[in-house]
Design a protein around this motif. Structure first.
Motif, PDB file in Angstrom:
ATOM      1  N   SER A   3       0.852  -1.195   0.000  1.00 55.83           N
ATOM      2  CA  SER A   3       0.000   0.000   0.000  1.00 55.83           C
ATOM      3  C   SER A   3       0.886   1.243   0.000  1.00 55.83           C
ATOM      4  O   SER A   3       2.051   1.201   0.417  1.00 55.83           O
ATOM      5  CB  SER A   3      -0.898   0.005   1.239  1.00 55.83           C
ATOM      6  OG  SER A   3      -0.107   0.252   2.392  1.00 55.83           O
ATOM      7  N   SER A  41       2.203   1.984   3.500  1.00 49.23           N
ATOM      8  CA  SER A  41       3.346   1.195   3.976  1.00 49.23           C
ATOM      9  C   SER A  41       4.614   1.609   3.229  1.00 49.23           C
ATOM     10  O   SER A  41       5.706   1.629   3.800  1.00 49.23           O
ATOM     11  CB  SER A  41       3.092  -0.307   3.836  1.00 49.23           C
ATOM     12  OG  SER A  41       3.024  -0.665   2.473  1.00 49.23           O
ATOM     13  N   ASP A  92      -4.253  10.114   4.233  1.00 48.26           N
ATOM     14  CA  ASP A  92      -5.567   9.908   4.858  1.00 48.26           C
ATOM     15  C   ASP A  92      -6.707  10.449   3.997  1.00 48.26           C
ATOM     16  O   ASP A  92      -7.877  10.204   4.290  1.00 48.26           O
ATOM     17  CB  ASP A  92      -5.615  10.617   6.227  1.00 48.26           C
ATOM     18  CG  ASP A  92      -4.713   9.920   7.225  1.00 48.26           C
ATOM     19  OD1 ASP A  92      -4.547   8.690   7.091  1.00 48.26           O
ATOM     20  OD2 ASP A  92      -4.164  10.595   8.111  1.00 48.26           O
ATOM     21  N   LEU A 103     -12.117   4.286  -0.052  1.00 45.56           N
ATOM     22  CA  LEU A 103     -10.667   4.142   0.046  1.00 45.56           C
ATOM     23  C   LEU A 103      -9.952   5.462   0.317  1.00 45.56           C
ATOM     24  O   LEU A 103     -10.260   6.490  -0.278  1.00 45.56           O
ATOM     25  CB  LEU A 103     -10.107   3.562  -1.254  1.00 45.56           C
ATOM     26  CG  LEU A 103     -10.344   2.075  -1.492  1.00 45.56           C
ATOM     27  CD1 LEU A 103      -9.806   1.683  -2.854  1.00 45.56           C
ATOM     28  CD2 LEU A 103      -9.676   1.253  -0.402  1.00 45.56           C
ATOM     29  N   SER A 138      -4.355   3.496   1.443  1.00 44.08           N
ATOM     30  CA  SER A 138      -4.713   2.075   1.347  1.00 44.08           C
ATOM     31  C   SER A 138      -4.565   1.540  -0.083  1.00 44.08           C
ATOM     32  O   SER A 138      -4.695   0.337  -0.310  1.00 44.08           O
ATOM     33  CB  SER A 138      -6.140   1.864   1.842  1.00 44.08           C
ATOM     34  OG  SER A 138      -7.041   2.523   0.981  1.00 44.08           O
TER      35      SER A 138
END
Lengths: 233, 278
Positions: free
Chosen positions: B167, B170, B205, B226, B230
């Motif tokens: 993602s 990450s 976010d 979403l 993500s």
């Protein structure tokens, strides 16, 4: 004093501000070292974009930090007026002017010292003569215990020996460099908080020269020996 | 604090009076512009005693220009002062360069003293560049891949092979941790994140549709719930993924270059002239 924010500084650097806002910013810059340095950096990026961009990696960025800290610490090391001038010159050209270097960690509380050559790439980009760290199976006179460590450079063309006494927090650096002026030897904290510098001095009746450092603080530091014609890297 | 500057008409009247030989008028102009001129210079050489001296030199040269009838009345006086200041700064650096060169052959005294009094400055150019990249206007996945390829020196094919399923959040964490690790001796993690990475972290976010727009949102079949963070990296691949990544890196460079209006000519901050009424 409040600092200007990044948007304001960038807008100023690229000349996007109106007359009065520009005056406001420049009045602030007149007395704010922090913002003036940021503007200087932004103008440098603007004028040298390709050059700075091409050489930009996380590694080069970190190396710049290390060199800047090293220069700062060296330029502030306690020194006599004569030595100060030479020292400042060395600090200004430190990346080209280190002949040998060693990374050291000293922990006075446990009387431990370790030496290594890793993490020195920012200084030279090439190998220094190899130090061989070995434990020394005897005590330095007056050390009162603890395990001294020594690091040697093989005698090609000169030999250098560094001995740390963790109990007394003392370092002895010996070499057979014959030139005058003799190379400077520096202990520099990795975080740039302190540096001690001294030139090698002759020892009566001995073929080697010597430098001693007392009361070395615990922590990570570098031991650097100046590059001279007779002490090449 | 509200600061009052000279109005255009007031300034012009004072300039005319100064040209006519009124020392009081020149004094008012001097007081009005001394600090900004000093600030202009400080932004090019730092806040030093030299900046103060150079500011005085600017007013001497500007006064000479007025006396010689070289002032163009369609511009503000401050435009003249800034142009003079720019030349003074360029002369200063030329002089410094000559002095350095001369001293390297003779005594190192002045250069040594200059180095001695220099304080520790972080390598600011790359820090400013890092800030600029995060707000350059490129999309988050493009900035991230630029970070991996250019700054962390990953190969695009290596990323496609090992990180396509990751993602963006990450990948952001991985990039920031990897970039910060060698710098941790020099700044706190909090400073690093809040100062440099906040824009990228904030966008993670945000709803994907806001950041990527309706069209891309539909094309890639994203669900409306979403957040950007993500999304998997592979969502953005099309054709040759490694080539995609190279293109994104180029785009980040182009956007950043545009944001700082890079000239690639060291001008020490050449500014555009400001005409009256601007």
């Amino acid at each position: 004093m409040d600092h200007l924010n990044s948007d304001q500084l960038r807008a100023y650097a690229v000349d996007e501000l109106d007359h009065d806002t520009c005056l406001d910013v420049e009045i602030h810059l007149a007395t704010c070292q922090h913002c003036a340095e940021r503007v200087k950096a932004l103008l440098s990026v603007r004028g040298n974009f390709d050059q700075i961009w091409e050489t930009w990696t996380v590694t080069t960025h970190a190396e710049e930090f290390q060199v800047a800290r090293l220069r700062y610490a060296l330029s502030r090391a306690p020194a006599s007026p004569d030595l100060r001038e030479r020292l400042a010159q060395w600090a200004a050209h430190i990346t080209e002017s280190v002949g040998t270097a060693l990374s050291v960690f000293l922990d006075a509380s446990t009387h431990a010292v370790s030496v290594a050559q890793e993490g020195l790439e920012f200084l030279h980009g090439m190998s220094f003569p190899r130090f061989e760290p070995v434990p020394v199976p005897f005590s330095i006179a007056g050390s009162g215990g603890g395990q001294p460590w020594a690091a040697f450079v093989a005698p090609t063309p000169q030999w250098t020996k560094v001995t740390f006494d963790p109990t007394q927090r003392r370092a002895l650096v010996q070499s057979d460099v014959p030139t005058v002026p003799r190379p400077l030897v520096a202990l520099v904290a990795r975080d740039g908080s302190w540096a001690h510098v001294a030139p090698f001095r002759a020892v009566e009746g001995e073929a080697f020269v010597l430098t001693e450092f007392e009361e070395i603080p615990s922590g990570d530091f570098l031991l650097l020996i100046e590059k001279t014609p007779d002490n090449p890297a | 604090m509200e600061r009052r500057f000279l109005a255009e008409s007031e300034e012009l009247a004072l300039v005319e009076a100064a040209i006519a030989g009124d020392p009081e008028a020149w004094g008012i102009l001097y007081n009005a512009f001394l600090l900004p001129v000093r600030g202009f210079i400080a932004g090019r050489i730092g806040v030093t005693e030299d900046a103060e001296d150079l500011a005085q030199e600017c007013f001497i040269r500007a006064r000479r220009s007025l006396d010689q009838g070289l002032f163009d009345r369609q511009y503000r006086l401050y435009t003249l002062l800034r142009n003079v200041a720019l030349h003074v700064v360029q002369d200063y650096w030329r002089h410094r360069a000559r002095a350095d060169s001369r001293l390297s052959e003779q005594s190192h005294r002045i250069r040594s003293l200059a180095a001695e009094t220099r304080s520790f400055h972080e390598p600011l150019e790359r820090l400013e560049l890092l800030r600029l990249v995060f707000v350059c206007g490129a999309k988050p996945h493009q900035i991230l891949m630029f970070g991996f390829v250019k700054l962390l020196q990953w190969r695009p094919r290596e990323i496609v092979k090992e990180r396509a399923e990751s993602s963006l959040m990450s990948l952001t964490d991985e990039f920031l941790e990897s970039y910060y690790a060698p710098l941790e001796h020099y700044m706190s993690q909090r400073t690093f994140h809040s100062t440099f990475c906040a824009p990228l972290l904030a966008v993670m976010d945000s709803p994907a549709v806001e950041v990527y727009g309706e069209r891309e949102y539909d094309d890639r079949g994203m669900s409306s719930e979403l957040a950007v963070g993500s999304l998997a990296l592979k969502v953005f691949f099309g054709g040759d993924p490694a080539a995609n990544i190279s293109d994104w890196c180029d785009r980040v460079r182009t956007c950043t270059r545009k944001l700082i209006a890079a000239t690639n000519i060291e001008t020490h901050g050449q500014s555009r002239p400001r005409q009256r009424g601007n």
